[in-house]
Every structure is written in structure tokens, then in C-alpha cells.
Design an enzyme around this catalytic site. Structure first.
Site, PDB file in Angstrom:
ATOM      1  N   SER A 221     -26.944 -26.419  45.845  1.00 26.30           N
ATOM      2  CA  SER A 221     -26.037 -25.535  46.574  1.00 26.30           C
ATOM      3  C   SER A 221     -26.106 -25.835  48.065  1.00 26.30           C
ATOM      4  CB  SER A 221     -26.446 -24.078  46.319  1.00 26.30           C
ATOM      5  OG  SER A 221     -25.787 -23.233  47.231  1.00 26.30           O
TER       6      SER A 221
ATOM      7  N   CYS B 199     -35.089  -0.918  44.361  1.00 21.83           N
ATOM      8  CA  CYS B 199     -34.113  -0.280  45.245  1.00 21.83           C
ATOM      9  C   CYS B 199     -33.235  -1.286  45.968  1.00 21.83           C
ATOM     10  CB  CYS B 199     -34.830   0.581  46.267  1.00 21.83           C
ATOM     11  SG  CYS B 199     -35.545   2.036  45.508  1.00 21.83           S
TER      12      CYS B 199
END
Lengths: 281, 407
Positions: B198, B324
Site C-alpha cells: 500500500s 472504545c
């Protein structure tokens, strides 16, 4: 990055009333280290029975810490009767709102306050019968039902945002759907009608294709993530015959899953007349 | 406030010289490389150079490089392109710690009737190669295992793995998005059949990737269209970004030694100092076989998002595997697969460096992090209990139903 309000950030960076009250009149502990957030709340009353001192210790994310801080600010100076009326919406509003996915932080605050007040009254926190619905986060049917009612939650996703239930392996999604159905009655039929034009009769080929698609997209992924599997055996008119595989084949709750999850989904996405039957080997 | 960017496994700064090289292709050199006229032809020549530059970084032949839109597309193309080529085979082998670009493709295929084997990892994040040997069957269409893990930096013995798979005549793909540009990769000496990389992880911009496909590997195009990329990926070439990727791979090749000496030393300095200054800190992953730029640390009894927010307040950019931050409710699948203790799973922080980092950057973190950790531990209900040696039964473990029941 979460879109926290300035007030959430402020209460996270400068939390009020951190610590533990010495010789407290009430202690409330909710959550756990394994679940990713936990809160210990302690308070002391003055002679008039008002909350004179209230402190928290919280393990969790920024919104969990901010919600705990908000809770202590809201509860301070109130009588226990007044404090009991503080809702999780009040906590969220005090902070100028929380992201939907973080609403469980406000619910945790409210529950810690209730646990601390129950502790003051010398009550065991658990009295009534309950069933643990979400095993990943240890959430009971009573808690899901109550939070759903108080916050008018109608979808599994919302229940997860507010209670965490269903946010792990997802195996309990059928049960949560069942609780919501018990609470609000049958889901309003609009979504199903949108997908299947009203009054339009499906050809057998269309029906088979739709059933297969719905199985693959909606039904099999959560079942497989719990080690189970299900195979489409045949379709006879409106009867859908399936066989259970994997852990489903000896799971005592499989008939419940068939009715309240598999059948409900097929009725939603394919046709409201469908009935699911299990073919035993 | 100075920005201290230590999140290079998420994305990297586009090197200024890379950006510079791209600019003409947004302006004067806008021709289509497929065109028959001189105006397109001059662009095609630059495209050829870029392909040679990318091939050089991984020791491949330029004809084995296919440009894609990103690492995720490369992974999707490698998996789907192989499955299209072996329609009779219905088994896919991956590891439990793959990037979602592989993991979720596998889960998607599972829902469509494929059998998926997810190899487990040990506490160090390493595979059991014996397990790999045992799961391969006649029905196995593809094995896809990452070269280096994005969260922990743990490097798998990828050539050894590829050799085991090749011996059975099964195609092997590796997601090397985190490895290429950080450690030497040489397809000339490796039995790997396909490799994804990438651009934005190696100082090119976002929106460009490449897939290496060894000559002779069966492959059907995933993006079907025109004859571009020798029929292996349709769509007009994203010329400016391909030029950028070419220059970025050259840039990485030139800095590969620095990455493995100076950057590694900076990472070690950071890790060692934090371990010394912050008690109850755990290194996640195999320290012996790890990318030179990555350290993943868990701070017990506190939660990762809170740490990140306080670091961010000081200008320090890092990332976390805590529930979270991911928007899910469970800690990262990588840490769970490794069995990181639950006292630590929620409190992980990943620092990932690049050649743009300096000693001052690292020293700033060494200064600001210990008080942040202490501040959060002072707020945590578990820390003082731990220090006092109090038993932390149910409240800690979540094993007691009573603590979950608050109705």
C-alpha cells in the site's frame, strides 16, 4: 476520532470529585475490568439526608470518565429520592450529548448511583429473577428491557449502544429482538413492506432466491460466529424446512432461535407468511 | 503545540520529493498512457519507470506488478482472483490476526459457503507452523497470511510459511502492507506467489496500492474492464499516484538501512524508557521478530482511549487496540487472539515511528506519558486496590454475575 462535545472533553480533562469518600454511607460498583469500563461510586449524607459528598473512581474511556464526573455534579446536594430520579438522559444532556455508541457510559453512571443507593438502604442489588442475555458483557434481560423502555430503543443496534449487550459474539441478537418485541409489540411492518412490494406475489423461484439471500446475509453470520450452522433443506409452499448443524444441533435454545430469529428475519425480508420448521436427522 | 506523529502504521507523511514528482501529472502531463499518440506515450514511459521502481523494492520483475487503488483492493483481488481461478476449491486458510482487508473477506466468503481455517497465534503473536501443515487439504484454494502485523509489528517467518504451502502446490498470498518499505523483501529468493502493498504506508499518498503476482500464478481479474495492467486490473491508470508510488518505493529503498538502524534505535529507546518509568507495563508481541518501527505496550488497569486523548492533548499521535477506539465493544482481535490478560487488553497503545521522527519526538513522549498513566491510574478504581494488594475478585474479573446486574 469521536465527536465529543467541549463539555465532555472538559469533564474528562478536569474531572470533578475523583476519589473515594471515607466511611461512605453508600457504595456502588458496576462494570468490570474485563468489560472495558467500571465505576466505583461512594457518597456520604448530611444530617438533612442530602448527598454531602460524592466521589467516583472510573476505569474507562473519556466519555465514561466525563459521565462519572457529571453524575457526581448532578447528585451533589440532592436527597436520595431526588437523586434516584436522575436518568441516563440527564447525564448525557448535562454533557451536551454523547455519541450514540457511547450512551452506555451514561447508563453505567445511572446504574452506579442506583447501586450505591441500594447499598445505603442495605439491599442486595439483585432481588428479582433475571436471565443473562449477553454473555460477553453479562447484561440481563431486565436491564435491557429497562434501558430500552426508558430510552425508547427499538433496534438491536441501539440496545448495544446503550447497554453493550449484543456487542460481542452477537449470539444473543435473537433474544434482544425478542425482548424488544415484548416491549413494543410486533415491529412496525414498514421495513418489510418496503422491501417486498405490498400484495405482490413472489414466484417460487423469486422466493427461493430471496430466502437464500436472506439466510446468507442476515441469518447465517451471527449463527456461525457462535459455532452453529443451518442448512436450507426444502421449501414447501410457505414452509421453510431447515436442518441445524454445528453447536445448534444440540443447543437447547435452538427452537427459540428458529422461531424468534430465523423465522422473524425471513418474514421481514421475504414474506410475512413464512413458517420455519426444523427437519430432524 | 508541536505535532509528534508516532502513528505511521496508520498512515505516513507523503515525502515532499514524492509529492513534487507527482505534480506534473496533475497538470501538463495529463495524457492517457493507453493512447496511440505521443502525448499519451510520454506518460506511458513514466508509468513504466514507476513499475520498475516498485518492482525493485521487492526484488520482482516489473511485469509482475499490478497497480491497484489501495492495500485493501490488493488483498481482495489476490483472494478473489485466486478463487475465480480455482472454482472447484472451497477452502481458504488465513490467520486470526489478519487485517480486516483479509479477515472480513474470509468471513464474507464463509457466509457464501467457503470453509475458512483461521490459524491461531501464541502469546507472542506467532503461528504454529505445524498447525499450518495439518490444515492444508486438496480442497485448499489459497493460503493468505500477513508478513507483519499492523498492531504489534510481529513478523511471521513468511518465506518458511510460503515454502510449506508451495510444497503442497497451493497458491500463497501475503498482505505485506506493513512490511514493505520497513524490512527487506526479495521475491527473487522467496516462494511467495502474491504480495499486497500500500502506498500511504510508505510515504506515498492514500489511494494507491500494488499487487505482486508471480509469473505463472493463476489469476483472474477482480476489477474487470479494459486491457490495462496486462488484463489483470481494468480501469485507466491513476497516473499521478502511480508515479508517486514509484518515487516512494525508491525513497524507502534508499532509507531501508536507516529504518533498521536509526529508527529501530529510537523505537528501542522509547520502549525501554517507558518500561523503566511506568510500572505494570507489558510489551505485546514477539520482541525478537518485529518491525523496527513498532512497539505495542499495554498499561494495566487503565483504558486506551483515555490515554490517547491525553496524549493527543500534548500533541502526541498514537493509536490503541482498546474497544472504545475501534467503535466496537471488544479489544482488538489481535490482542484477544494472543490472549493478552484482561487487566491489560483495554490499555494498549501502539507507537509506530518513521524516518521523519527524531530523538526529541521520542524524548517528549518519555516525558509526558508517565504522568498521564499515573493520572488515569489515580482515577481508576483498580489501581489503588492493586497497590494495596486487595483481592480484586468479581469487580475486577467480571466473573461474578452480581456485578453485571444492576436492574
Amino acid at each position: 476520532m469521536w465527536d465529543y462535545t467541549d463539555k465532555v472533553k472538559e469533564h474528562f480533562l478536569n474531572p470533578r470529585n475523583v476519589g473515594e469518600v471515607e466511611n461512605p454511607d453508600g457504595v456502588g460498583e458496576v462494570g468490570s475490568l474485563a468489560c472495558g469500563d467500571a465505576l466505583r461510586l461512594t457518597f456520604k449524607l448530611d444530617e438533612q439526608g442530602r448527598i454531602q459528598d460524592i466521589k467516583f473512581k472510573t476505569f474507562g474511556c473519556a466519555s465514561a470518565i466525563a459521565s462519572s464526573s457529571a453524575l457526581t455534579e448532578l447528585a451533589k446536594g440532592k436527597t436520595l429520592e431526588e437523586a434516584e430520579k436522575i436518568s441516563n438522559q440527564d447525564l448525557a444532556e448535562f454533557l451536551g450529548g454523547l455519541p450514540e455508541e457511547k450512551m452506555h457510559c451514561s447508563v453505567m453512571g445511572k446504574e452506579a448511583l442506583e447501586a450505591a443507593i441500594a447499598n445505603y438502604h442495605g439491599e442486595a442489588v439483585v432481588k428479582e429473577d433475571f436471565e443473562i442475555v449477553c454473555k460477553c458483557f453479562g447484561v440481563t434481560d431486565r436491564e435491557i428491557e429497562r434501558v430500552a423502555r426508558e430510552n425508547r430503543l427499538t433496534t438491536i443496534e441501539e440496545v448495544t449502544d446503550y447497554t453493550k449487550a449484543g456487542g460481542g459474539c452477537q449470539a444473543c441478537h435473537p433474544k434482544i429482538a425478542h425482548i424488544l418485541e415484548g416491549l413494543w409489540g410486533k415491529q412496525p411492518p414498514e421495513p418489510a413492506e418496503q422491501r417486498v412490494a405490498a400484495g405482490k406475489k413472489l414466484s417460487n423461484l423469486q422466493k427461493i432466491r430471496l430466502i437464500q439471500e436472506t439466510l446468507e446475509r442476515e441469518i447465517l453470520p451471527p449463527i456461525r460466529s457462535d459455532g452453529g450452522d443451518l442448512e436450507l433443506i426444502d421449501i414447501d409452499g410457505d414452509k421453510v424446512l431447515v436442518a441445524l448443524r454445528g453447536t445448534c444441533s444440540f443447543c437447547p435454545q435452538s427452537s427459540f432461535t428458529l422461531k424468534h430469529f430465523v423465522e422473524a428475519k425471513l418474514r421481514e425480508f421475504v414474506s410475512p407468511d413464512l413458517e420455519v420448521e426444523e427437519v430432524k436427522p | 503545540m508541536k505535532t509528534i506523529y508516532l502513528d505511521n502504521n496508520a498512515t505516513t507523511r507523503t515525502a515532499p520529493e514524492v509529492l513534487e514528482a507527482m505534480l506534473p501529472f496533475f497538470a501538463d502531463l495529463y495524457g492517457n498512457p493507453s493512447s496511440m499518440h505521443f502525448f499519451g506515450g510520454q506518460v506511458a514511459r513514466h508509468l513504466k519507470t514507476a513499475r520498475e521502481q516498485v518492482a525493485a523494492l521487492i526484488g520482482a520483475h516489473p511485469s509482475e506488478i499490478v497497480f491497484t487503488s489501495c492495500g485493501t483492493e490488493s488483498d481482495n483481488a489476490a483472494i478473489m482472483g485466486t478463487l475465480y481461478s480455482y472454482p472447484e476449491k472451497k477452502h481458504l486458510v488465513i490467520s486470526r490476526v489478519e487485517h480486516p482487508a483479509v479477515l472480513n473477506v474470509a468471513h464474507h466468503l464463509q457466509a457464501r459457503g467457503y470453509r475458512i481455517t483461521e490459524l491461531k497465534v501464541d502469546g507472542q503473536g506467532q503461528l504454529d507452523l505445524e498447525e499450518l501443515r495439518q490444515v492444508l487439504t486438496e480442497d485448499t484454494a489459497l493460503v493468505s497470511i500477513m508478513t507483519a502485523n499492523n498492531e504489534t509489528g510481529v513478523i511471521f517467518p513468511i518465506d518458511e510459511i510460503a515454502a510449506i504451502v508451495r510444497e503442497r502446490g497451493i497458491p500463497f498470498h501475503t498482505d505485506a502492507v506493513q512490511a514493505v518499505g520497513k524490512i527487506p523483501m526479495d521475491m527473487g529468493r522467496s516462494p511467495i506467489d502474491m504480495l499486497s502493498l500500500s502506498g500511504h504506508k510508505l510515504h506515498a499518498p492514500k489511494g494507491i496500492g500494488a499487487l505482486y503476482i508471480r509469473k505463472g500464478t493463476r489469476f483472474a481479474p477482480f476489477v474487470v474492464g479494459g486491457h490495462q495492467e496486462a488484463g489483470r486490473r481494468g480501469g485507466t491508470e491513476n497516473v499521478p499516484y502511480i508515479i508517486g508510488l514509484g518515487h516512494a518505493t525508491e525513497f524507502c529503498l534508499a532509507h531501508l538501512e536507516e529504518e533498521n538502524t536509526r529508527v529501530r534505535a529510537l523505537r528501542d529507546r522509547l520502549e525501554t524508557a517507558l518500561l523503566e518509568r511506568i510500572p505494570n507495563t507489558i510489551v505485546n508481541g514477539d520482541r525478537q521478530h518485529r518491525l523496527p518501527n513498532t512497539t505495542n505496550l499495554s498499561f494495566e488497569y487503565i483504558e486506551g482511549e483515555s490515554i490517547l486523548m491525553l496524549l493527543s492533548d500534548e500533541g502526541v499521535c498514537a493509536s490503541s487496540g482498546s474497544a472504545c477506539t475501534s467503535g466496537s465493544l471488544q479489544p482488538s482481535h489481535v490482542l484477544r487472539a494472543m490472549g493478552v490478560p484482561f487487566t491489560a487488553a483495554h490499555g494498549s497503545i501502539r507507537f509506530s515511528l518513521s524516518i521523519y521522527n527524531t530523538e526529541e519526538d521520542v524524548d517528549a513522549v518519555i516525558d509526558v506519558l508517565p504522568p498521564i498513566i499515573q493520572r488515569l491510574r489515580d482515577i481508576s478504581p483498580f489501581w489503588q486496590d492493586y497497590v494495596d494488594g486487595k483481592p480484586m475478585d468479581a469487580f475486577l474479573t467480571g466473573g461474578d454475575v452480581a456485578h453485571h446486574v444492576h436492574g
